[in-house]
Motif scaffolding. Structure first.
Motif, PDB file in Angstrom:
ATOM      1  N   ASN A  91     105.627  -0.429  -3.885  1.00 54.37           N
ATOM      2  CA  ASN A  91     105.042   0.087  -2.650  1.00 54.37           C
ATOM      3  C   ASN A  91     103.572   0.398  -2.807  1.00 54.37           C
ATOM      4  O   ASN A  91     102.797   0.296  -1.874  1.00 54.37           O
ATOM      5  N   GLU A  92     103.179   0.807  -4.025  1.00 59.29           N
ATOM      6  CA  GLU A  92     101.816   1.277  -4.221  1.00 59.29           C
ATOM      7  C   GLU A  92     100.864   0.153  -4.606  1.00 59.29           C
ATOM      8  O   GLU A  92      99.700   0.176  -4.249  1.00 59.29           O
ATOM      9  N   TYR A  93     101.355  -0.858  -5.317  1.00 60.76           N
ATOM     10  CA  TYR A  93     100.457  -1.854  -5.890  1.00 60.76           C
ATOM     11  C   TYR A  93     100.684  -3.270  -5.375  1.00 60.76           C
ATOM     12  O   TYR A  93     100.229  -4.237  -5.977  1.00 60.76           O
ATOM     13  N   TYR A  94     101.400  -3.412  -4.262  1.00 57.66           N
ATOM     14  CA  TYR A  94     101.658  -4.742  -3.720  1.00 57.66           C
ATOM     15  C   TYR A  94     100.352  -5.489  -3.442  1.00 57.66           C
ATOM     16  O   TYR A  94     100.284  -6.706  -3.546  1.00 57.66           O
ATOM     17  N   ILE A  95      99.303  -4.758  -3.085  1.00 58.74           N
ATOM     18  CA  ILE A  95      98.052  -5.375  -2.647  1.00 58.74           C
ATOM     19  C   ILE A  95      97.414  -6.208  -3.751  1.00 58.74           C
ATOM     20  O   ILE A  95      96.773  -7.225  -3.490  1.00 58.74           O
ATOM     21  N   ILE A  96      97.608  -5.809  -5.015  1.00 60.85           N
ATOM     22  CA  ILE A  96      97.037  -6.570  -6.135  1.00 60.85           C
ATOM     23  C   ILE A  96      97.710  -7.939  -6.211  1.00 60.85           C
ATOM     24  O   ILE A  96      97.040  -8.960  -6.381  1.00 60.85           O
TER      25      ILE A  96
ATOM     26  N   LEU B 121      84.114  -6.348  -7.628  1.00 62.28           N
ATOM     27  CA  LEU B 121      84.723  -7.579  -8.151  1.00 62.28           C
ATOM     28  C   LEU B 121      85.158  -7.379  -9.600  1.00 62.28           C
ATOM     29  O   LEU B 121      86.236  -7.824  -9.998  1.00 62.28           O
ATOM     30  N   VAL B 122      84.334  -6.689 -10.381  1.00 59.88           N
ATOM     31  CA  VAL B 122      84.677  -6.416 -11.782  1.00 59.88           C
ATOM     32  C   VAL B 122      85.949  -5.581 -11.853  1.00 59.88           C
ATOM     33  O   VAL B 122      86.857  -5.869 -12.655  1.00 59.88           O
ATOM     34  N   LEU B 123      86.045  -4.565 -11.019  1.00 65.86           N
ATOM     35  CA  LEU B 123      87.231  -3.705 -11.008  1.00 65.86           C
ATOM     36  C   LEU B 123      88.466  -4.489 -10.583  1.00 65.86           C
ATOM     37  O   LEU B 123      89.551  -4.328 -11.161  1.00 65.86           O
ATOM     38  N   LEU B 124      88.304  -5.371  -9.594  1.00 69.39           N
ATOM     39  CA  LEU B 124      89.416  -6.226  -9.173  1.00 69.39           C
ATOM     40  C   LEU B 124      89.874  -7.130 -10.311  1.00 69.39           C
ATOM     41  O   LEU B 124      91.077  -7.298 -10.545  1.00 69.39           O
ATOM     42  N   MET B 125      88.912  -7.708 -11.028  1.00 67.14           N
ATOM     43  CA  MET B 125      89.227  -8.646 -12.112  1.00 67.14           C
ATOM     44  C   MET B 125      90.050  -8.001 -13.217  1.00 67.14           C
ATOM     45  O   MET B 125      90.777  -8.684 -13.936  1.00 67.14           O
ATOM     46  N   LYS B 126      89.956  -6.679 -13.341  1.00 68.93           N
ATOM     47  CA  LYS B 126      90.741  -5.972 -14.355  1.00 68.93           C
ATOM     48  C   LYS B 126      92.246  -6.112 -14.101  1.00 68.93           C
ATOM     49  O   LYS B 126      93.042  -5.970 -15.021  1.00 68.93           O
ATOM     50  N   GLY B 127      92.622  -6.389 -12.838  1.00 62.19           N
ATOM     51  CA  GLY B 127      94.040  -6.462 -12.515  1.00 62.19           C
ATOM     52  C   GLY B 127      94.553  -7.836 -12.166  1.00 62.19           C
ATOM     53  O   GLY B 127      95.737  -7.991 -11.882  1.00 62.19           O
ATOM     54  N   LEU B 128      93.677  -8.863 -12.173  1.00 64.83           N
ATOM     55  CA  LEU B 128      94.094 -10.203 -11.740  1.00 64.83           C
ATOM     56  C   LEU B 128      94.701 -11.023 -12.875  1.00 64.83           C
ATOM     57  O   LEU B 128      94.489 -10.748 -14.055  1.00 64.83           O
TER      58      LEU B 128
ATOM     59  N   ALA C 187      93.971  -0.870  -7.446  1.00 67.29           N
ATOM     60  CA  ALA C 187      94.644  -1.075  -6.166  1.00 67.29           C
ATOM     61  C   ALA C 187      93.756  -0.638  -5.001  1.00 67.29           C
ATOM     62  O   ALA C 187      93.691  -1.321  -3.972  1.00 67.29           O
ATOM     63  N   ASP C 188      93.049   0.478  -5.149  1.00 65.13           N
ATOM     64  CA  ASP C 188      92.168   0.961  -4.081  1.00 65.13           C
ATOM     65  C   ASP C 188      91.049  -0.043  -3.800  1.00 65.13           C
ATOM     66  O   ASP C 188      90.732  -0.347  -2.644  1.00 65.13           O
ATOM     67  N   THR C 189      90.433  -0.556  -4.882  1.00 64.24           N
ATOM     68  CA  THR C 189      89.356  -1.536  -4.720  1.00 64.24           C
ATOM     69  C   THR C 189      89.889  -2.843  -4.144  1.00 64.24           C
ATOM     70  O   THR C 189      89.241  -3.474  -3.299  1.00 64.24           O
ATOM     71  N   THR C 190      91.074  -3.253  -4.608  1.00 67.64           N
ATOM     72  CA  THR C 190      91.683  -4.484  -4.101  1.00 67.64           C
ATOM     73  C   THR C 190      91.946  -4.381  -2.601  1.00 67.64           C
ATOM     74  O   THR C 190      91.750  -5.347  -1.853  1.00 67.64           O
TER      75      THR C 190
ATOM     76  N   GLU D 102      90.125   2.439  15.031  1.00 69.18           N
ATOM     77  CA  GLU D 102      89.537   1.094  14.942  1.00 69.18           C
ATOM     78  C   GLU D 102      88.445   1.017  13.882  1.00 69.18           C
ATOM     79  O   GLU D 102      88.187  -0.051  13.319  1.00 69.18           O
ATOM     80  N   LYS D 103      87.828   2.155  13.574  1.00 68.01           N
ATOM     81  CA  LYS D 103      86.668   2.147  12.673  1.00 68.01           C
ATOM     82  C   LYS D 103      87.046   2.417  11.225  1.00 68.01           C
ATOM     83  O   LYS D 103      86.435   1.883  10.314  1.00 68.01           O
ATOM     84  N   ILE D 104      88.050   3.295  11.002  1.00 63.51           N
ATOM     85  CA  ILE D 104      88.332   3.732   9.635  1.00 63.51           C
ATOM     86  C   ILE D 104      88.995   2.633   8.827  1.00 63.51           C
ATOM     87  O   ILE D 104      89.669   1.755   9.357  1.00 63.51           O
ATOM     88  N   ASP D 105      88.781   2.710   7.515  1.00 65.59           N
ATOM     89  CA  ASP D 105      89.340   1.735   6.574  1.00 65.59           C
ATOM     90  C   ASP D 105      89.773   2.507   5.334  1.00 65.59           C
ATOM     91  O   ASP D 105      88.968   2.799   4.460  1.00 65.59           O
ATOM     92  N   ASN D 106      91.068   2.843   5.280  1.00 67.06           N
ATOM     93  CA  ASN D 106      91.552   3.704   4.204  1.00 67.06           C
ATOM     94  C   ASN D 106      92.596   2.999   3.358  1.00 67.06           C
ATOM     95  O   ASN D 106      93.268   2.079   3.797  1.00 67.06           O
ATOM     96  N   THR D 107      92.747   3.477   2.133  1.00 62.25           N
ATOM     97  CA  THR D 107      93.716   2.914   1.206  1.00 62.25           C
ATOM     98  C   THR D 107      95.083   3.560   1.431  1.00 62.25           C
ATOM     99  O   THR D 107      95.203   4.602   2.080  1.00 62.25           O
ATOM    100  N   GLN D 108      96.104   2.926   0.870  1.00 60.63           N
ATOM    101  CA  GLN D 108      97.456   3.454   0.978  1.00 60.63           C
ATOM    102  C   GLN D 108      97.541   4.853   0.380  1.00 60.63           C
ATOM    103  O   GLN D 108      98.235   5.726   0.909  1.00 60.63           O
ATOM    104  N   ARG D 109      96.833   5.077  -0.697  1.00 63.11           N
ATOM    105  CA  ARG D 109      96.858   6.386  -1.344  1.00 63.11           C
ATOM    106  C   ARG D 109      96.291   7.466  -0.404  1.00 63.11           C
ATOM    107  O   ARG D 109      96.827   8.577  -0.322  1.00 63.11           O
ATOM    108  N   GLU D 110      95.198   7.138   0.287  1.00 64.11           N
ATOM    109  CA  GLU D 110      94.590   8.101   1.209  1.00 64.11           C
ATOM    110  C   GLU D 110      95.512   8.384   2.388  1.00 64.11           C
ATOM    111  O   GLU D 110      95.586   9.521   2.878  1.00 64.11           O
ATOM    112  N   ILE D 111      96.236   7.358   2.842  1.00 64.10           N
ATOM    113  CA  ILE D 111      97.194   7.547   3.936  1.00 64.10           C
ATOM    114  C   ILE D 111      98.321   8.478   3.501  1.00 64.10           C
ATOM    115  O   ILE D 111      98.731   9.387   4.236  1.00 64.10           O
TER     116      ILE D 111
END
Length: 388
Positions: A179-184, A211-218, A254-257, A355-364
């Motif tokens: 549930n938490e890391y599906y986005i990766i 991009l560097v932070l994303l690459m850590k999980g790809l 996950a947050d950066t992804t 419509e404006k906000i863009d939050n991560t699953q953790r923040e929700i």
């Protein structure tokens, strides 16, 4: 970056002419100047990666100590690390230059050292510094510098390719879609099926550090796709940043992804990005994503167990930003209930914020917990009643 340019260029030109004559008598001077060139760029590289304070240790390195006039370069670098004003450094260096009557090779190197030290202090770019140093060097030296740089580029290219190839064997860190890391998993899949043009368009809108932070999980397959669509210079920078970043938490990846996925959705909505391949796989993952983003079942049950008056009391207590973040993950049924209990102006503002906000699953999830705490507190105080 000397301020007294007239004096500097007059003296450096005079010493450069003497150095040319000395080279005719002693070819070893070319090697001395090439070595100085290499050491100065090394100092700039350290500063760019680790900051000025890292020069305190670097100035005592064998690369500096082995230079002709290396002790003078070390002394000037010490002034820079200590935070001495540029005008004071320049004043001290010119006094020493004239009082000790430096000339020829010694004079040329001394002026070069303190000019480059001031450029390092001022944050001059690597390319500008390299070209600036070369513009002062005799032709014989620049020919050898060309050979040195060619060999350096070859070795750097080989080292970069070897480092990237090691990453190709890496498996995706998130093997199970949670549930938490599906986005990766989702973004990793999208990167592997995206065509080169679309991936290049996406990378233009992604900051290097994200991009560097994303690459850590790809996975290795996604990393190879990234490597195939970036320049060699960027490839080197990304590897250096990955090494510098060190270990990172999976939740940060996950947050950066999630942020990068929002960029993908935005580009896709304006037809600047398409995701081909097995779309059913993507939809399956997206459905899991939507399920995981729904509100806490307990929170929904508690809202459904309240009267409209009690719901309104909760909404008057919960900060609007917390409510908007939580609602980003709620289903349409609960959203209708909430909007029905908000005053019309407040409902309009909440809709605009959503419509404006863009939050991560953790923040929700954190926003949901805050609302649950508000409900529990009001219930304990007897201000609201929640049916079981």
């Amino acid at each position: 970056m000397v301020k007294n340019k007239n004096i500097f260029y007059q003296e450096i030109r005079k010493n450069a002419m003497l150095v040319k004559d000395e080279i005719k008598k002693d070819a070893n001077i070319v090697c001395i100047l090439v070595k100085a060139f290499e050491a100065l760029l090394w100092l700039e590289d350290i500063t760019r990666k680790e900051g000025l304070l890292a020069l305190e240790e670097a100035r005592e390195d064998e690369k500096i100590a082995s230079l002709v006039f290396g002790e003078e370069l070390s002394r000037i670098i010490h002034f820079v690390v200590d935070g001495m004003d540029q005008e004071n450094i320049e004043d001290i260096c010119f006094k020493r230059y004239y009082s000790w009557s430096y000339s020829g090779l010694e004079g040329f190197l001394y002026l070069l050292y303190f000019d480059v030290a001031l450029e390092i202090q001022a944050g001059v770019s690597h390319q500008c510094m390299e070209e600036g140093i070369r513009s002062l060097m005799p032709d014989e030296v620049n020919k050898e510098i060309d050979k040195f740089l060619t060999e350096k580029d070859r070795m750097e290219h080989q080292r970069t390719e070897d480092s990237w190839e090691k990453l190709y064997d890496r498996k995706l860190q998130v093997q199970e879609i949670s549930n938490e890391y599906y986005i990766i998993r989702l973004v990793d899949y999208c990167f592997t099926v995206m065509n080169d043009i679309d991936l290049q368009r996406l990378l233009r809108d992604v900051e290097n550090w994200n991009l560097v932070l994303l690459m850590k999980g790809l996975s290795g397959a996604a990393l190879k796709k990234i490597h195939d669509n970036i320049s060699e210079r960027i490839a080197i920078m990304l590897l250096e940043d990955m090494e510098y970043m060190g270990p990172v938490r999976l939740v940060d990846i996950a947050d950066t992804t999630s942020k990068i996925f929002q960029v993908m959705l935005k580009l896709s909505s304006i037809n600047e990005l398409s995701i081909p391949g097995n779309l059913s796989d993507i939809f399956e993952i997206c459905n899991m994503a939507q399920d995981s983003e729904k509100e806490s079942p307990i929170l929904k049950k508690r809202f459904m167990g309240m009267t409209n008056k009690d719901i309104q009391k909760v909404l008057n207590t919960v900060p609007r930003d917390t409510l908007c973040i939580a609602m980003k993950g709620w289903d349409s049924e609960l959203k209708r209930l909430i909007f029905g209990n908000l005053p019309r102006p407040a409902a309009g503002m909440v809709r605009n914020d959503l419509e404006k906000i863009d939050n991560t699953q953790r923040e929700i999830e954190e926003a949901n917990k805050k609302i649950e705490m508000v409900i529990s507190r009001l219930e304990d105080c007897g201000e609201i009643y929640v049916r079981a």
